[in-house]
Design an enzyme around this catalytic site. Structure first.
Site, short mmCIF file in Angstrom:
data_model
loop_
_atom_site.label_atom_id
_atom_site.label_comp_id
_atom_site.label_asym_id
_atom_site.label_seq_id
_atom_site.Cartn_x
_atom_site.Cartn_y
_atom_site.Cartn_z
N GLU A 220 1.12 -1.03 -0.06
CA GLU A 220 0.02 -0.20 0.27
C GLU A 220 0.93 1.21 -0.10
O GLU A 220 0.31 2.44 -0.38
CB GLU A 220 -1.00 -0.07 1.10
CG GLU A 220 -1.41 1.08 1.09
CD GLU A 220 -2.49 1.23 2.82
OE1 GLU A 220 -2.97 2.72 3.18
OE2 GLU A 220 -2.81 0.66 3.19
N THR B 167 -3.52 3.07 5.83
CA THR B 167 -4.80 2.98 5.89
C THR B 167 -4.72 2.38 7.30
O THR B 167 -5.80 2.23 8.09
CB THR B 167 -5.49 2.52 4.73
OG1 THR B 167 -5.43 1.40 4.78
CG2 THR B 167 -5.77 3.50 3.84
#
Length: 665
Positions: free
Chosen positions: A125, A167
């Site tokens: 990510e 996140t």
């Protein structure tokens, strides 16, 4: 056994969305390939594989006729471009929350901002987000790395900066990073990009761990958010990470009556969570706890739960033990001691005889897994209970600083010391205790929950009280001490003399005038002081810091008596004269009548601050600390000396005059 499941355990929105997209392709009869593992969960990946879904490492590896699925973590800009160039049919399963960070990264570059991302730089990510940056980009894994980076770039204090977080980043760590950024960078745009589900899951896990004896975290061992859940829970109670229900049998025995909390990572399928719950419920319904299951498995060996063994081998990860049976015994390093920092060779040596607890047998491999620390812990509970009953002072080592306190290892037992009981004063830094040997008392024992609570503060206060009593019995005026500056106020400095505080008044810090004690000393400085006064009734001590031999008035009396001519620096002006520094710490007054050998209207007509002038000390008042100076007297002395020299010169000597000759008429 009481079992509690965290409400938000399992799939988050982004993970569920990605999984549903892939299963939808399968149901449509399409062939699918995911670019890397769809989620960090090996069981899910295996299920998808059984349905024909392949995993490829790059777009070019996509088999013909397959739809390429971009996983929820997102991919780099370069990978997206490669897929387009190959003309592949793609399905973008990137989590919308991740997409938001992609946009922020690109926007930061357009606005000329430095982009700071909090997260794991090796996580896909994060690698995807970094690829979307159009300007300077830096990744920090925690506040410490962020602070080091900010120190290397002081120019960011005023320059535009943008910051976001992975996140699945730790919510607690992100709050610390945000505080640092807002404090240091005056022009920072800070975006809260941690997934709401992640924040909620972390909060629920923390609350559940605080009230349970044991926590089970279900999820892939390569999952970032699962690892963070394990870390959060481990700070509160014993925590185990498992990927599936079959791993429950390998865990240490759980006693009946324990409360067990369960949570799961964002990439854990509901089916796996249900399987774990069903297994746990089955144990409860048959009224057979894990400890009893272990005992049942040992019956076939016709032996007790405890065995004696002799150390026959030591490696960095385990110790090999001869237990007098055909099975080979071994003790994992984690089962040797509760102190994670020690090495196996620090705990045992070849030939040691040990009492051990059988943890698991493997008849197929012919091995027995054993534990030393659990036997030590069982034995230690009696000692801990007795120590509490007798109000005994114990010694142990701080092996871990956790949220809310520290963990002290006493023999094989972990004693929790709350922050309020860990230091002499509230608010003191707990990190300085890491690795330190400390003295403490046990103030609470819960054998059922296998918890003990200790207090370091109670011992520190007693020791301080004893030191104070001894101090007051021996202290005398004039006695010298070496102490440490504890705090500063506008009127002085407080010095710790070893359990007792004394105060050095600001007037005692220096012979020169100071506006604040910080001009002379700082908190933490080691200083030599002496007792000037004692108020035994109120427990107050007045300290002296100035040394008599450094008194400028003593030096003046000895080296600059009245009548001395010396150089002085003008340091101040008034309507009635000028002040000049004779020696550091002593200023004398030159009256306006003594500034020149002729009448002047004001001192500024002749002098200015900073001038060096020759003065004569005409009077010294040691009692009132006053010195009178005269430039005029110094000039007169010079003229008198010159006249005397001229009078005593031989008749044939040539006398040169400094006066200009009169003009001829």
């Amino acid at each position: 056994m009481e079992i509690a499941l965290a409400p938000s355990a399992g799939f988050c929105f982004g993970a569920r969305r990605a999984v549903e997209m892939v299963y939808s392709l399968v149901h449509q009869g399409k062939k699918a390939a995911t670019l890397g593992a769809l989620l960090h969960n090996p069981q899910l990946v295996e299920d998808l594989k059984s349905k024909g879904v392949q995993v490829v490492s790059s777009p070019r590896d996509t088999p013909p006729g397959h739809v390429l699925v971009l996983r929820s973590h997102g991919v780099t800009v370069q990978v997206e471009a490669e897929a387009r160039a190959l003309g592949l049919e793609c399905v973008d399963a990137t989590c919308p929350f991740v997409k938001k960070i992609h946009r922020l990264a690109g926007q930061a570059g357009d606005e000329g901002r430095v982009f700071l991302l909090m997260g794991d730089r090796d996580h896909p990510e994060v690698q995807g987000v970094v690829s979307h940056c159009k300007g300077p980009c830096f990744v920090c894994r925690d506040r410490e790395e962020l602070e080091n980076l900010l120190q290397k770039h002081p120019e960011w204090r005023a320059e535009p900066v943008a910051a976001a977080a992975q996140t699945t980043f730790s919510l607690d760590e992100w709050q610390k990073c945000s505080e640092t950024l807002k404090k240091v960078c005056t022009n920072a745009a800070v975006f809260d990009t941690i997934c709401n589900a992640t924040a909620k899951r972390q909060k629920e896990a923390l609350e559940l761990a605080r009230r349970c004896d044991v926590m089970l975290v279900i999820g892939g061992r390569d999952s970032s958010n699962t690892a963070k859940l394990q870390s959060i829970c481990a700070g509160q109670c014993t925590t185990y990470l498992i990927e599936k229900a079959s791993e429950l049998s390998s865990l240490p025995a759980f006693s009946a009556g324990l409360s067990v909390g369960i949570t799961a990572g964002a990439s854990t399928p509901p089916s796996i969570i249900k399987e774990v719950l069903d297994t746990m419920a089955e144990v409860n319904s048959t009224e057979l706890n894990f400890e009893e299951m272990l005992e049942e498995s040992l019956k076939s060996m016709n032996t007790d739960e405890k065995v004696h063994g002799v150390v026959v081998g030591i490696s960095p990860t385990e110790v090999y033990v001869d237990v007098g049976r055909k099975q080979a015994g071994f003790i994992p390093a984690a089962e040797l001691s509760n102190d994670p920092s020690v090495r196996p060779e620090d705990v045992v040596k070849m030939g040691d005889e040990l009492e051990l607890l059988i943890m698991k047998t493997n008849d197929q491999e012919g091995t027995i897994m054993l534990s030393k620390r659990r036997v030590d812990a069982m034995r230690g509970w009696d000692d801990i209970q007795a120590a509490m009953d007798n109000n005994e002072i114990l010694e142990g080592k701080v092996i871990e600083v956790v949220k809310g306190g520290v963990i002290v290892l006493k023999d094989a037992l972990r004693i929790f010391v709350p922050a309020s009981q860990a230091t002499a004063n509230r608010g003191d830094d707990l990190n300085v205790l890491q690795g330190q040997e400390v003295r403490f008392r046990v103030i609470e024992v819960d054998r059922k929950r296998r918890r003990a609570v200790g207090s370091i503060r109670s011992v520190l206060r007693e020791e301080r009280k004893a030191a104070q009593q001894k101090f007051w019995e021996q202290v005398e005026e004039g006695q010298a001490f070496t102490g440490k500056v504890k705090s500063l106020t506008n009127f002085g400095a407080f010095v710790d003399l070893g359990g007792v505080d004394g105060m050095v008044h600001i007037s005692e810090l220096s012979w020169n005038r100071v506006k604040h004690p910080s001009e002379v000393v700082n908190v933490g400085d080691t200083v030599d002081v002496y007792v000037k006064g004692l108020d035994r009734e109120n427990g107050k001590i007045s300290l002296g810091y100035k040394r008599p031999e450094d008194n400028p008035w003593v030096k003046l009396e000895q080296e600059y008596p009245a009548g001395t001519v010396c150089e002085a620096k003008i340091v101040g002006m008034t309507a009635f004269g000028a002040f000049a520094s004779v020696i550091p710490g002593i200023d004398g007054l030159i009256h306006i009548s003594q500034i020149a050998d002729h009448r002047i209207d004001k001192p500024q007509d002749v002098l200015k601050v900073g001038d060096m002038v020759k003065v004569k000390i005409t009077d010294v008042d040691l009692e009132r600390h006053r010195v009178s100076l005269s430039i005029r007297a110094a000039l007169e002395d010079e003229q008198a000396a010159a006249d005397e020299a001229a009078e005593n010169a031989p008749e044939d000597a040539v006398v040169f005059s400094t006066e200009e000759p009169a003009a001829e008429e």
